[in-house]
Write a protein that holds these residues in place. Sequence first.
Motif, PDB file in Angstrom:
ATOM      1  N   TYR A 143       0.810  -1.221   0.000  1.00 37.70           N
ATOM      2  CA  TYR A 143       0.000   0.000   0.000  1.00 37.70           C
ATOM      3  C   TYR A 143       0.843   1.270   0.000  1.00 37.70           C
ATOM      4  CZ  TYR A 143      -3.624   3.360   1.224  1.00 37.70           C
ATOM      5  OH  TYR A 143      -4.478   4.437   1.219  1.00 37.70           O
ATOM      6  N   PHE A 144       1.931   1.273   0.772  1.00 37.99           N
ATOM      7  CA  PHE A 144       2.722   2.498   0.900  1.00 37.99           C
ATOM      8  C   PHE A 144       3.948   2.524  -0.013  1.00 37.99           C
ATOM      9  CE2 PHE A 144       0.537   2.407   5.054  1.00 37.99           C
ATOM     10  CZ  PHE A 144      -0.041   3.664   5.021  1.00 37.99           C
ATOM     11  N   ALA A 145       4.641   1.388  -0.141  1.00 32.59           N
ATOM     12  CA  ALA A 145       5.902   1.379  -0.888  1.00 32.59           C
ATOM     13  C   ALA A 145       5.719   1.057  -2.367  1.00 32.59           C
ATOM     14  CB  ALA A 145       6.878   0.375  -0.254  1.00 32.59           C
ATOM     15  N   PHE A 146       4.925   0.053  -2.667  1.00 28.74           N
ATOM     16  CA  PHE A 146       4.785  -0.394  -4.057  1.00 28.74           C
ATOM     17  C   PHE A 146       4.330   0.719  -5.000  1.00 28.74           C
ATOM     18  CE2 PHE A 146       1.893  -2.213  -7.314  1.00 28.74           C
ATOM     19  CZ  PHE A 146       2.856  -2.804  -8.121  1.00 28.74           C
ATOM     20  N   PRO A 147       3.326   1.543  -4.655  1.00 33.23           N
ATOM     21  CA  PRO A 147       2.916   2.592  -5.597  1.00 33.23           C
ATOM     22  C   PRO A 147       4.034   3.565  -5.948  1.00 33.23           C
ATOM     23  CG  PRO A 147       1.222   2.265  -3.949  1.00 33.23           C
ATOM     24  CD  PRO A 147       2.418   1.475  -3.501  1.00 33.23           C
ATOM     25  N   GLU A 148       4.968   3.779  -5.022  1.00 28.21           N
ATOM     26  CA  GLU A 148       6.064   4.702  -5.291  1.00 28.21           C
ATOM     27  C   GLU A 148       7.032   4.159  -6.338  1.00 28.21           C
ATOM     28  OE1 GLU A 148       6.027   7.723  -4.070  1.00 28.21           O
ATOM     29  OE2 GLU A 148       4.139   7.168  -3.089  1.00 28.21           O
ATOM     30  N   LEU A 149       6.989   2.845  -6.581  1.00 22.42           N
ATOM     31  CA  LEU A 149       7.869   2.237  -7.577  1.00 22.42           C
ATOM     32  C   LEU A 149       7.266   2.258  -8.974  1.00 22.42           C
ATOM     33  CD1 LEU A 149       8.936  -0.919  -5.506  1.00 22.42           C
ATOM     34  CD2 LEU A 149      10.135   1.268  -5.690  1.00 22.42           C
ATOM     35  N   LEU A 150       6.013   2.649  -9.072  1.00 26.08           N
ATOM     36  CA  LEU A 150       5.312   2.623 -10.352  1.00 26.08           C
ATOM     37  C   LEU A 150       5.547   3.915 -11.135  1.00 26.08           C
ATOM     38  CD1 LEU A 150       1.869   1.199  -9.147  1.00 26.08           C
ATOM     39  CD2 LEU A 150       3.699  -0.053 -10.317  1.00 26.08           C
ATOM     40  N   PRO A 151       5.450   3.855 -12.455  1.00 26.33           N
ATOM     41  CA  PRO A 151       5.464   5.099 -13.239  1.00 26.33           C
ATOM     42  C   PRO A 151       4.311   6.003 -12.827  1.00 26.33           C
ATOM     43  CG  PRO A 151       5.707   3.173 -14.650  1.00 26.33           C
ATOM     44  CD  PRO A 151       5.367   2.654 -13.292  1.00 26.33           C
ATOM     45  N   GLU A 152       4.502   7.281 -12.950  1.00 24.31           N
ATOM     46  CA  GLU A 152       3.515   8.244 -12.455  1.00 24.31           C
ATOM     47  C   GLU A 152       2.111   8.005 -13.021  1.00 24.31           C
ATOM     48  OE1 GLU A 152       2.571  11.223  -9.794  1.00 24.31           O
ATOM     49  OE2 GLU A 152       4.441  10.116 -10.091  1.00 24.31           O
ATOM     50  N   PRO A 153       1.938   7.763 -14.325  1.00 21.40           N
ATOM     51  CA  PRO A 153       0.572   7.532 -14.826  1.00 21.40           C
ATOM     52  C   PRO A 153      -0.079   6.299 -14.212  1.00 21.40           C
ATOM     53  CG  PRO A 153       2.064   8.030 -16.637  1.00 21.40           C
ATOM     54  CD  PRO A 153       2.913   7.806 -15.427  1.00 21.40           C
ATOM     55  N   VAL A 154       0.719   5.233 -14.016  1.00 21.87           N
ATOM     56  CA  VAL A 154       0.177   4.012 -13.414  1.00 21.87           C
ATOM     57  C   VAL A 154      -0.185   4.255 -11.959  1.00 21.87           C
ATOM     58  CG1 VAL A 154       0.628   1.583 -12.891  1.00 21.87           C
ATOM     59  CG2 VAL A 154       1.519   2.602 -14.998  1.00 21.87           C
TER      60      VAL A 154
END
Length: 230
Positions: free
Chosen positions: A78-89
Motif C-alpha cells: 500500500y505504501f511502498a509499491f505505488p512509489e515504484l510505479l510510473p507516475e501515470p500508473v
Amino acid sequence: MTFFDASLLRSGEYHDWLVQGFTTSLQLLAASFVIALPLGVAIALMRTSHGRALRGLGATLVEGIRNVPLLAHLLFWYFAFPELLPEPVKLALYDSNPEFICAVIALSLYAGVHMAEDIRSGIRAVPGAQMEAARSLGLGRLASLRLVLLPQAIRIAVPPLLSQTVNLWKDTSVATVIGAAEMMYQAARVETATFRSVEAFTFATLAYLTVSLAISLAAQLYARRFPVRT
C-alpha cells in the motif's frame, strides 16, 4: 422529523455500513482466492520441477513471502509499491480503490505460497507410476501434468486448501490497517460513531464465524464424499 425518527434513520445507516463491510470482506476473499489458487499451482509446479533454477525460484518465493508477517506485506504494497510505479500508473491506481487492490495483492501472495505447499504435498502423494503410465501412452510432460498429475494432486489437496481458505477469510480483517472498508473497518466506524461496541463487534464476530464454519463444513463434506485412498 422527530429525534426518534432520526435515530431510526441513523441506525439503518449504521446497519448498511456493516453489511457493506461484510460484502467487501467477501469480495476480498473471492478476488484473493481466484488469484491465489492458480499462483499456488504455478509455484507448486516450480517446486517439483526437474530444473534446479525453477526449484530455487519457487523455494525463494515461498520462503520470502510466508516468513514475512501479513501486516508487513499489506503496508509494503500500500505504501511502498505505488512509489515504484510510473507516475501515470500510480495515478490510475489511486483513482481506482487502491486500498482494495493492494489488499488483494498482499492477500493473494500470502495465501498463494501457503496453498503452493499444500498442492506440492498433493503432487508428491500421487504415485510416480501415474506419470510413467501417462508418458507411456504418448503424452508429453506438460500434458501429463495437466491431465493426469494435477487433477489427482488437487483432489488430494482440497481439504488443506479449504483450511487455507478459512485462514484467508480471517486474514481479510487485517486489511483494515490500510483503510480497506472491510468488516472490521466498518465495525470500528460504527463503534466510533455510536459507541455501540457490543452490537458492532458482535456482528463482525458472528459474520467471521459463520463464513468460517461454512467453509469448514464444506471441507468435511468433501472429505466424506471423496476420501483419500492410499
